[in-house]
Design an enzyme around this catalytic site. Sequence first.
Site, PDB file in Angstrom:
ATOM      1  N   TYR A  44      -4.901 -14.704  20.515  1.00  0.00           N
ATOM      2  CA  TYR A  44      -4.943 -13.720  19.423  1.00  0.00           C
ATOM      3  C   TYR A  44      -4.531 -14.396  18.134  1.00  0.00           C
ATOM      4  O   TYR A  44      -3.533 -15.096  18.095  1.00  0.00           O
ATOM      5  CB  TYR A  44      -3.996 -12.547  19.714  1.00  0.00           C
ATOM      6  CG  TYR A  44      -4.757 -11.239  19.751  1.00  0.00           C
ATOM      7  CD1 TYR A  44      -5.317 -10.726  18.585  1.00  0.00           C
ATOM      8  CD2 TYR A  44      -4.969 -10.568  20.943  1.00  0.00           C
ATOM      9  CE1 TYR A  44      -6.060  -9.560  18.623  1.00  0.00           C
ATOM     10  CE2 TYR A  44      -5.705  -9.400  20.977  1.00  0.00           C
ATOM     11  CZ  TYR A  44      -6.253  -8.901  19.812  1.00  0.00           C
ATOM     12  OH  TYR A  44      -6.997  -7.755  19.841  1.00  0.00           O
ATOM     13  N   ARG A  97     -23.220 -16.059  19.255  1.00  0.00           N
ATOM     14  CA  ARG A  97     -23.328 -14.771  18.559  1.00  0.00           C
ATOM     15  C   ARG A  97     -22.109 -14.605  17.668  1.00  0.00           C
ATOM     16  O   ARG A  97     -20.984 -14.566  18.154  1.00  0.00           O
ATOM     17  CB  ARG A  97     -23.342 -13.616  19.555  1.00  0.00           C
ATOM     18  CG  ARG A  97     -24.493 -13.656  20.521  1.00  0.00           C
ATOM     19  CD  ARG A  97     -24.667 -12.324  21.174  1.00  0.00           C
ATOM     20  NE  ARG A  97     -25.489 -11.484  20.335  1.00  0.00           N
ATOM     21  CZ  ARG A  97     -26.825 -11.528  20.339  1.00  0.00           C
ATOM     22  NH1 ARG A  97     -27.468 -12.354  21.132  1.00  0.00           N
ATOM     23  NH2 ARG A  97     -27.506 -10.727  19.550  1.00  0.00           N
ATOM     24  N   THR A 112     -25.845 -14.241  10.254  1.00  0.00           N
ATOM     25  CA  THR A 112     -25.482 -14.387  11.659  1.00  0.00           C
ATOM     26  C   THR A 112     -25.503 -15.884  11.961  1.00  0.00           C
ATOM     27  O   THR A 112     -26.052 -16.683  11.202  1.00  0.00           O
ATOM     28  CB  THR A 112     -26.497 -13.696  12.586  1.00  0.00           C
ATOM     29  OG1 THR A 112     -27.808 -14.164  12.256  1.00  0.00           O
ATOM     30  CG2 THR A 112     -26.454 -12.192  12.443  1.00  0.00           C
ATOM     31  N   ASP A 164     -28.627 -11.640   2.535  1.00  0.00           N
ATOM     32  CA  ASP A 164     -28.401 -11.644   3.985  1.00  0.00           C
ATOM     33  C   ASP A 164     -29.416 -12.615   4.586  1.00  0.00           C
ATOM     34  O   ASP A 164     -30.586 -12.291   4.755  1.00  0.00           O
ATOM     35  CB  ASP A 164     -28.607 -10.222   4.512  1.00  0.00           C
ATOM     36  CG  ASP A 164     -28.420 -10.114   6.014  1.00  0.00           C
ATOM     37  OD1 ASP A 164     -28.357 -11.157   6.687  1.00  0.00           O
ATOM     38  OD2 ASP A 164     -28.355  -8.971   6.514  1.00  0.00           O
TER      39      ASP A 164
HETATM   40  C1  LIG Z   1     -29.906  -9.679  12.884  1.00  0.00           C
HETATM   41  C2  LIG Z   1     -29.597  -9.220  11.521  1.00  0.00           C
HETATM   42  C3  LIG Z   1     -28.340  -8.689  11.190  1.00  0.00           C
HETATM   43  C4  LIG Z   1     -27.323  -8.207  12.184  1.00  0.00           C
HETATM   44  O1  LIG Z   1     -26.898  -8.972  13.121  1.00  0.00           O
HETATM   45  P1  LIG Z   1     -26.111  -8.454  14.427  1.00  0.00           P
HETATM   46  O2  LIG Z   1     -25.437  -9.693  14.815  1.00  0.00           O
HETATM   47  O3  LIG Z   1     -27.161  -7.982  15.360  1.00  0.00           O
HETATM   48  O4  LIG Z   1     -25.173  -7.376  14.020  1.00  0.00           O
HETATM   49  C5  LIG Z   1     -28.064  -8.430   9.860  1.00  0.00           C
HETATM   50  N1  LIG Z   1     -28.980  -8.655   8.919  1.00  0.00           N
HETATM   51  C6  LIG Z   1     -30.206  -9.125   9.199  1.00  0.00           C
HETATM   52  C7  LIG Z   1     -31.171  -9.331   8.096  1.00  0.00           C
HETATM   53  C8  LIG Z   1     -30.559  -9.423  10.504  1.00  0.00           C
HETATM   54  O5  LIG Z   1     -31.784  -9.848  10.773  1.00  0.00           O
END
Ligand SMILES: *Cc1c(COP(=O)(O)O)cnc(C)c1O
Length: 416
Positions: free
Chosen positions: A51, A232, A223, A197
């Site tokens: 933790y 992940r 991600t 993103d």
């Molecule tokens: C896959 C994705 C996410 C979210 O990812 P998770 O790990 O599934 O929560 C966020 N933004 C975009 C553009 C994605 O393609």
Amino acid sequence: MESVKDLDPEIYALVKQEERRQSDKIRMIASENYVSRAVLETTGSVLTNKYSEGYAGKRYYEGQQIIDQVEQLAIQRAKDLFGAEHVNVQPYSGSPANIATYLAFLNPGDTILGMALPHGGHLTHGAQVSISGRYFDAQSYELDATTGLINYDAILEKALAVRPKILIAGHSAYPRILDFARFRAIADEVGALLMVDMAHFAGLVAGGVHPSPVPFADVVTTTTHKSLRGPRGAMILCKAKHAQAIDKAVFPGIQGGPHDNTTAAIAVALKEATSETFKEYTRQIIKNAKTLAQSLMTKSFTLITNGTDNHLMLVDLSNKNISGKKAAKALDKAGIVVNYNAIPFDKRKPFDPSGIRLGTPALTSRGFKEQEMLLVSDFIEKIIGDPENDLLLQQTAEDIRVLCRRFPAPGLEHLR
Ligand SMILES: *Cc1c(COP(=O)(O)O)cnc(C)c1O
């Protein structure tokens, strides 16, 4: 996995079946990949036992002598690879990374502007079913109806009308490169923060085959498990002036203790991503996507935007007398795993839309090149043309199994 085999034969058997599935099928879900054995091993390490709420040097529990070093390594590698001023490696996944970014800068009811979900935006970019659409005034921009391309003039117009506090660029299903300078200019014109993103194309940015949003954006979320080929997880990269706001939003804002085993595996993946092998990998992802796109178009498949610049393509099946869902199910039976996907201005419902999305990161990880893409294109044409022919589906699945045996997937070499 000998201890799992003894203790829990049910889960053991399921994991083995999933290994077999991942090995024997052509995986074309654009967000998926195969991590290396090194990343798998690190993810399964004893770091899962610790933790470590807080940040290096400012933790709430003792015993962080090792964890602090792990997290600092991951941060330093991310900064070096992407040229970022500040990095937070703790978000549990891409969605929490985006929510943390909103928490850092927004109050409930504030306006965000992102790409509409049916046009390729992500749930967390303001979809009504997501917290991002429920707690904020979520506005969206759409793709151009004739070209399927982003229309920057239309985004500017919308931004001037709704005055977002955050402008979001990024997508899960757009086959072209984004103009980050243009997004920056729009954000500046309306006084918005720019959030990019790059979840889908982070690996391409790391490999140098896609422009980097880092110099342009206030905040870049990503991600780590898609084209970047890590465990992940997620990261937030930002300008130094936003460092405190971002760190506070991740912890204690929306999360508790970070997943240290994941953090270590992210560090390993980032080290891998600096290698020449990885750069070559990302070049091949794009060559494969372009080859497949070109071949499908010669078979009269309609591709949104008539092709691709990145790792994915969106196929409009309207002229093929089959829905996206039916196509995806038939392809899966035949050994090609894709997802059905809405196309821009889709006339069908989201649960059974007109398109499928195809991505090349995973099959490129197992060594498929242009020649194999032509085979894949032939398989797809045959299946879509005769989706109810069970014999054909079975025969194709067997052909694909034979093909896949020649290309052992990372992490699954033992199944060769
Ligand atoms: C896959 C994705 C996410 C979210 O990812 P998770 O790990 O599934 O929560 C966020 N933004 C975009 C553009 C994605 O393609």
